[in-house]
Design an enzyme around this catalytic site. Sequence first.
Site, PDB file in Angstrom:
ATOM      1  N   SER A  64      -8.182  -1.749   1.661  1.00 13.85           N
ATOM      2  CA  SER A  64      -7.587  -2.722   0.737  1.00 13.85           C
ATOM      3  C   SER A  64      -8.103  -4.137   0.949  1.00 13.85           C
ATOM      4  O   SER A  64      -8.599  -4.757   0.000  1.00 13.85           O
ATOM      5  CB  SER A  64      -6.061  -2.679   0.840  1.00 13.85           C
ATOM      6  OG  SER A  64      -5.565  -1.397   0.557  1.00 13.85           O
ATOM      7  N   GLU A  72      -1.346  -7.815   2.136  1.00 17.10           N
ATOM      8  CA  GLU A  72      -1.096  -6.381   2.075  1.00 17.10           C
ATOM      9  C   GLU A  72      -0.084  -5.921   3.119  1.00 17.10           C
ATOM     10  O   GLU A  72      -0.249  -6.182   4.309  1.00 17.10           O
ATOM     11  CB  GLU A  72      -2.402  -5.596   2.298  1.00 17.10           C
ATOM     12  CG  GLU A  72      -2.192  -4.087   2.220  1.00 17.10           C
ATOM     13  CD  GLU A  72      -3.350  -3.278   2.790  1.00 17.10           C
ATOM     14  OE1 GLU A  72      -3.466  -2.095   2.405  1.00 17.10           O
ATOM     15  OE2 GLU A  72      -4.122  -3.821   3.608  1.00 17.10           O
ATOM     16  N   ASP A  84       0.836  -1.200   0.000  1.00 19.60           N
ATOM     17  CA  ASP A  84       0.000   0.000   0.000  1.00 19.60           C
ATOM     18  C   ASP A  84       0.872   1.251   0.000  1.00 19.60           C
ATOM     19  O   ASP A  84       1.677   1.461   0.902  1.00 19.60           O
ATOM     20  CB  ASP A  84      -0.909   0.008   1.233  1.00 19.60           C
ATOM     21  CG  ASP A  84      -2.104   0.931   1.071  1.00 19.60           C
ATOM     22  OD1 ASP A  84      -1.905   2.100   0.671  1.00 19.60           O
ATOM     23  OD2 ASP A  84      -3.234   0.499   1.345  1.00 19.60           O
ATOM     24  N   ASP A 133      -1.187  -0.001  -4.778  1.00 17.98           N
ATOM     25  CA  ASP A 133      -2.470   0.582  -5.144  1.00 17.98           C
ATOM     26  C   ASP A 133      -2.318   1.992  -5.686  1.00 17.98           C
ATOM     27  O   ASP A 133      -3.032   2.409  -6.592  1.00 17.98           O
ATOM     28  CB  ASP A 133      -3.436   0.560  -3.962  1.00 17.98           C
ATOM     29  CG  ASP A 133      -2.813   1.043  -2.662  1.00 17.98           C
ATOM     30  OD1 ASP A 133      -1.599   1.346  -2.641  1.00 17.98           O
ATOM     31  OD2 ASP A 133      -3.534   1.098  -1.648  1.00 17.98           O
ATOM     32  N   HIS A 134      -1.357   2.730  -5.137  1.00 20.04           N
ATOM     33  CA  HIS A 134      -1.146   4.116  -5.548  1.00 20.04           C
ATOM     34  C   HIS A 134       0.236   4.532  -5.092  1.00 20.04           C
ATOM     35  O   HIS A 134       0.903   3.832  -4.316  1.00 20.04           O
ATOM     36  CB  HIS A 134      -2.202   5.047  -4.935  1.00 20.04           C
ATOM     37  CG  HIS A 134      -2.315   4.905  -3.450  1.00 20.04           C
ATOM     38  ND1 HIS A 134      -1.350   5.365  -2.574  1.00 20.04           N
ATOM     39  CD2 HIS A 134      -3.259   4.305  -2.668  1.00 20.04           C
ATOM     40  CE1 HIS A 134      -1.696   5.078  -1.339  1.00 20.04           C
ATOM     41  NE2 HIS A 134      -2.854   4.426  -1.355  1.00 20.04           N
ATOM     42  N   HIS A 189      -1.593  11.081  -1.359  1.00 25.46           N
ATOM     43  CA  HIS A 189      -1.112  10.091  -2.317  1.00 25.46           C
ATOM     44  C   HIS A 189      -0.529  10.798  -3.526  1.00 25.46           C
ATOM     45  O   HIS A 189      -0.752  11.987  -3.744  1.00 25.46           O
ATOM     46  CB  HIS A 189      -2.255   9.179  -2.766  1.00 25.46           C
ATOM     47  CG  HIS A 189      -2.835   8.370  -1.658  1.00 25.46           C
ATOM     48  ND1 HIS A 189      -4.070   7.769  -1.731  1.00 25.46           N
ATOM     49  CD2 HIS A 189      -2.345   8.048  -0.429  1.00 25.46           C
ATOM     50  CE1 HIS A 189      -4.318   7.115  -0.607  1.00 25.46           C
ATOM     51  NE2 HIS A 189      -3.283   7.273   0.199  1.00 25.46           N
ATOM     52  N   HIS A 238       2.079   8.897   4.977  1.00 24.70           N
ATOM     53  CA  HIS A 238       1.152   9.970   5.347  1.00 24.70           C
ATOM     54  C   HIS A 238       1.722  10.821   6.480  1.00 24.70           C
ATOM     55  O   HIS A 238       1.407  12.009   6.594  1.00 24.70           O
ATOM     56  CB  HIS A 238      -0.205   9.398   5.760  1.00 24.70           C
ATOM     57  CG  HIS A 238      -1.075   8.999   4.612  1.00 24.70           C
ATOM     58  ND1 HIS A 238      -1.387   9.851   3.585  1.00 24.70           N
ATOM     59  CD2 HIS A 238      -1.711   7.822   4.325  1.00 24.70           C
ATOM     60  CE1 HIS A 238      -2.180   9.239   2.715  1.00 24.70           C
ATOM     61  NE2 HIS A 238      -2.384   8.000   3.143  1.00 24.70           N
ATOM     62  N   SER A 241      -7.119   4.117  -1.502  1.00 22.81           N
ATOM     63  CA  SER A 241      -6.972   2.664  -1.392  1.00 22.81           C
ATOM     64  C   SER A 241      -8.269   1.910  -1.610  1.00 22.81           C
ATOM     65  O   SER A 241      -8.243   0.687  -1.773  1.00 22.81           O
ATOM     66  CB  SER A 241      -6.403   2.297  -0.014  1.00 22.81           C
ATOM     67  OG  SER A 241      -5.099   2.784   0.127  1.00 22.81           O
ATOM     68  N   HIS A 245     -10.245  -2.701   6.717  1.00 20.98           N
ATOM     69  CA  HIS A 245      -9.731  -1.502   6.073  1.00 20.98           C
ATOM     70  C   HIS A 245      -9.925  -1.596   4.561  1.00 20.98           C
ATOM     71  O   HIS A 245     -10.291  -2.640   4.015  1.00 20.98           O
ATOM     72  CB  HIS A 245      -8.257  -1.306   6.435  1.00 20.98           C
ATOM     73  CG  HIS A 245      -7.815   0.115   6.424  1.00 20.98           C
ATOM     74  ND1 HIS A 245      -6.752   0.562   5.673  1.00 20.98           N
ATOM     75  CD2 HIS A 245      -8.291   1.205   7.086  1.00 20.98           C
ATOM     76  CE1 HIS A 245      -6.586   1.856   5.866  1.00 20.98           C
ATOM     77  NE2 HIS A 245      -7.507   2.273   6.715  1.00 20.98           N
TER      78      HIS A 245
END
Length: 503
Positions: A181, A334, A72, A380-381, A456, A343, A116, A179
Site C-alpha cells: 500500500s 494506512e 487495509d 483497498d479491498h 480477501h 488473514h 493491496s 509494503h
Amino acid sequence: MSFITLILFLAFAQTWASSMHPRLPLTAKHSPNPNERTSSFWIQNAQKTVSEKIKRELNQNVAKNVILFLGDGMSIPTVSAARVYQSGEETELAFDKFPYTGLAKTYAVDRQVADSANTATAYLTGIKANYGTIGVGPEVNRSDCQGMTDETNHALSIAYYSQLKNKRTGLVTTARVTHASPAGVYAHTSDRNWESDTDVINDGQNPQICSDIATQLLFSETGKKLNVVMGGGRKKLLPKEMTDEEGHKGERSDGANLIQKWQEQRINVKYAWNRSQLIDSDVTFDNVLGLFAHDHISYNLERDNISDPSLAEMTAAAIKTLNRGSEGYFLFVEGARIDMAHHETASRIALDETIEFSKAIQVAVDLTDESDTLIVVTSDHAHTMSYSGYAERGHDILEFGGDGSDGKVYTTLNYANGPGYKKPNSDGSRHDIAGDNYGDKHYAFPAVAPLYAETHGGDDVAVFARGPWAHLFSGVLEQNVIPHLMAYASCVGEGLTACDQIN
C-alpha cells in the site's frame, strides 16, 4: 445427593469449565438508551439528521491539503463490528461522522478479487492494474521486469502531482514502508514482493534492472521528494552486515544503508526509531523518517506503549511536519494491520486495529480545518468475515450469535475461509466451539474452508469524505476514480480540476 450438594456441585462444575475454556472479556457490554423504547426517540433522531443534511452547504473551496486514510482490508462488516467492539451498535467511529459516503469497486484488471498492490495503484494513481503490481499500468503483468522499466508504463501517483505543485508529501503506515500500500505512493514495480534487492535476487531477477521498492523510496522521482516517511521495515533498508537499533540484521545484499542515505538527501532532517524521538521531532524538523520496527509495527494489543508510537501519534507528527510549508500537502495514512489480523481470522485484533485507525482519523480532524483540507477514508479491498446471528443488543461481538440446528453455538463473526477452519469430529459432527479458548487474542474465528491464510473479499468497500469537494465522493465508483477526485479538489494533476472551473 441433596439439593444443596447438587447446587454446590453445579457451581464447581461451571467454575471448572470456565477455567478450562476461558472466554474473552466482554468488549461491548452496553445498555442502550432507554428512550429507544419510544417511537418519539426515533422520529426526533431522524428529523435531526434531516435538518443537518438540508442545512449543509457544498464546500467548493480548493483543497490546500489532502489526506487519504486507507484501512487495509477494512470491509463494511469490519466497520459495523468495530462500532460494537468500541462501545455499542449505535456508536460512531470518527469517519462515520463524515457527511458524504460512497462505494468503490475493487476488482483488478485480471482478477475478480484484488490484492493491496493493484488497489494501491488504483486509489493512488488513478489506473486499474494487474494483481501484484504497483505503480504500473495494466500493460505490465506480474514479475515482468522489462515491462516495469518502460517509463511509458509508469502510473504516477497523486503524491507525484502534488509535488509538482510544490506541496509537501508524506506517508504513514503500520506495515513496512516498502509494503504494497505505501509503495503505491512512490514506486513502479511489477512485483509487490520485490521490497529489497535481496528479494529481487531471490526471485531470479537482476536488481540493477528491476529496481527494488526500497531503492525507489530513495531515488524515484516521487520517493526522493517525500518529506515524511513513517512505519516499520528497517530490514529492507539496511545491509545484511548491519544490525538496527534493536539488534536485528538487515536484508540488503548491495551493502547500502538506505536510512543513512535518506538523511543525507535532505536538510533539517530527523531520523526516529522510537516513540520519544518521534514526539520530539514534529515541530522542529522539515523532514522526518520514522522506522519503528524491524518488520511490520506490532499489533496495538501487543504494542509497547512506551517505546512504540500509535498510528494516531504518527499521524499527528506527520501533519505537524507537513504543515511547515505554505503550499499545502498530501498525506497517505494506512492502518495496515486490520488486513493482517483478518488473514489470521483473528477478529479481536482486526477490530482493535480498526478502532486505532479511527483514532488516527480523529486526530486529523482535530488538527485540520474542514474549509481547506479534504480527508478521504476508504479501504483497498474487503475480507470474508461475516457478521450474523440474532444476539441481543449490547452482546459481546466476539461471543456467540446463537445456536445452530445441531444444538451447538456459532460465533457472531465467521469467515468464508482461513486458518479458523475446525475439523469435524470423528463421527462427522461439527466441532463444538463453546469449548475453545477465547482468552487468546489470536484466537482464529471459525472458517468454512481450510486455508493457511484467509483470503480477501471481492465486495465493494466504503468511501467516506469530508472537506472541499467531498460531495463528489458519492455513489458507486470505480476505485481508480478516487485519486482523480482528490486531484480535482486540490488542483493538481493533468485532468480537469476545480481551478479550471474557477478560471
